[in-house]
Write a protein that holds these residues in place. Structure first.
Motif, PDB file in Angstrom:
ATOM      1  N   ASP A  18      16.476  37.684 -92.007  1.00 22.83           N
ATOM      2  CA  ASP A  18      16.029  36.738 -90.869  1.00 22.83           C
ATOM      3  C   ASP A  18      15.632  35.339 -91.132  1.00 22.83           C
ATOM      4  N   THR A  46      20.105  44.359 -97.528  1.00 21.55           N
ATOM      5  CA  THR A  46      20.543  44.007 -96.492  1.00 21.55           C
ATOM      6  C   THR A  46      20.152  42.063 -96.529  1.00 21.55           C
ATOM      7  N   THR A  50      22.642  37.308 -98.537  1.00 20.98           N
ATOM      8  CA  THR A  50      23.198  36.337 -97.554  1.00 20.98           C
ATOM      9  C   THR A  50      21.917  35.460 -98.628  1.00 20.98           C
ATOM     10  N   VAL A 141      20.148  39.714 -80.698  1.00 21.49           N
ATOM     11  CA  VAL A 141      20.848  39.679 -81.235  1.00 21.49           C
ATOM     12  C   VAL A 141      22.407  39.139 -81.123  1.00 21.49           C
ATOM     13  N   ILE A 144      22.291  36.605 -84.310  1.00 22.72           N
ATOM     14  CA  ILE A 144      22.274  37.851 -85.683  1.00 22.72           C
ATOM     15  C   ILE A 144      23.252  38.334 -85.443  1.00 22.72           C
ATOM     16  N   GLY A 145      23.755  38.468 -84.363  1.00 25.12           N
ATOM     17  CA  GLY A 145      25.748  38.361 -84.712  1.00 25.12           C
ATOM     18  C   GLY A 145      26.157  40.382 -84.921  1.00 25.12           C
ATOM     19  N   ASP A 146      25.318  41.321 -84.707  1.00 30.98           N
ATOM     20  CA  ASP A 146      25.636  42.653 -85.255  1.00 30.98           C
ATOM     21  C   ASP A 146      24.636  43.258 -84.765  1.00 30.98           C
ATOM     22  N   ALA A 147      24.315  44.175 -83.114  1.00 34.15           N
ATOM     23  CA  ALA A 147      23.730  44.392 -82.210  1.00 34.15           C
ATOM     24  C   ALA A 147      23.616  46.184 -82.692  1.00 34.15           C
ATOM     25  N   ASP A 148      24.599  46.821 -83.526  1.00 34.84           N
ATOM     26  CA  ASP A 148      23.894  48.008 -84.248  1.00 34.84           C
ATOM     27  C   ASP A 148      22.865  47.964 -85.720  1.00 34.84           C
ATOM     28  N   ARG A 149      23.936  46.658 -86.210  1.00 31.77           N
ATOM     29  CA  ARG A 149      22.602  46.455 -86.761  1.00 31.77           C
ATOM     30  C   ARG A 149      21.584  46.177 -86.561  1.00 31.77           C
ATOM     31  N   SER A 152      19.490  49.302 -84.822  1.00 35.32           N
ATOM     32  CA  SER A 152      19.189  50.263 -86.042  1.00 35.32           C
ATOM     33  C   SER A 152      17.729  49.646 -86.906  1.00 35.32           C
ATOM     34  N   TYR A 191      21.107  56.079 -83.716  1.00 32.43           N
ATOM     35  CA  TYR A 191      21.005  54.797 -84.849  1.00 32.43           C
ATOM     36  C   TYR A 191      20.231  54.658 -85.534  1.00 32.43           C
TER      37      TYR A 191
END
Length: 197
Positions: A18, A46, A50, A141, A144-149, A152, A191
């Protein structure tokens, strides 16, 4: 942690996926909350795509674009987890002849409590304050653009609060019943990718 920002000797930006950690660190620096910054972090699975040159290096580069002077920034590029972020930053500062009495840990919003508990265990003689980008969960959220990530990561970080205390990596922290219940519900919903087994 709901800490009110106040001046400390050094701001420590904890590496992660982040980039807003570096943004928040720069903003606090410009508000006069600390005269020196340490960005700490190598890579994790992760973050390697990036931040290929390492989390701390990319954080520094981002802070420079936000007008933080290079002379105010130190980079600790080897830490691979929060415990190492704390321990290696302490050793790094000592090697540079610096012994802060107080630090501000800047992290992802959901990492504050674990970062605090880890610092109290690994660096008990320093006064520690926590900070992160002031942002709602929905906006976080979206950023970051990925709610599941994100969910989790939240579940995994929550587990680490009590698990790391049990293993001696951090001091114990209170976990309210509703937080434990939410954790159990999210684990049951699948999750689990960031859980430690």
């Amino acid at each position: 942690m709901h800490h009110d920002p106040h001046p400390t000797d050094v701001g420590i930006g904890l590496g992660s996926h982040d980039l807003s950690v570096a943004t928040c660190t720069a903003a606090l620096y410009h508000r006069g909350m600390f005269p020196r910054i340490v960005f700490t972090g190598a890579n994790a699975p992760t973050t390697i795509a990036t931040f290929p040159r390492g989390e701390a290096v990319h954080y520094r580069e981002h802070a420079l674009t936000l007008d933080v002077p290079d002379a105010a920034i130190l980079v600790e590029p080897t830490a691979r987890n929060t415990g190492e972020n704390i321990t290696r930053t302490r050793e790094f500062l000592t090697a540079h002849g610096l012994t802060p009495r107080s630090v501000t840990l800047i992290s992802r919003p959901y990492q504050q409590r674990r970062a605090y508990a880890t610092c109290r265990k690994r660096w008990p003689d320093v006064d520690v304050m926590c900070a992160s980008q002031p942002i709602s969960l929905d906006d976080y959220v979206a950023s970051i653009g990925d709610a599941d990530r994100v969910v989790s990561m939240l579940v995994g970080d929550t587990q680490r609060i009590w698990l790391y205390a049990e293993r001696g990596y951090a001091i114990p922290q209170p976990v309210p019943d509703h937080v434990r219940a939410a954790y159990d519900d999210l684990v049951a919903a699948g999750y689990t990718s960031r859980l430690i087994t």
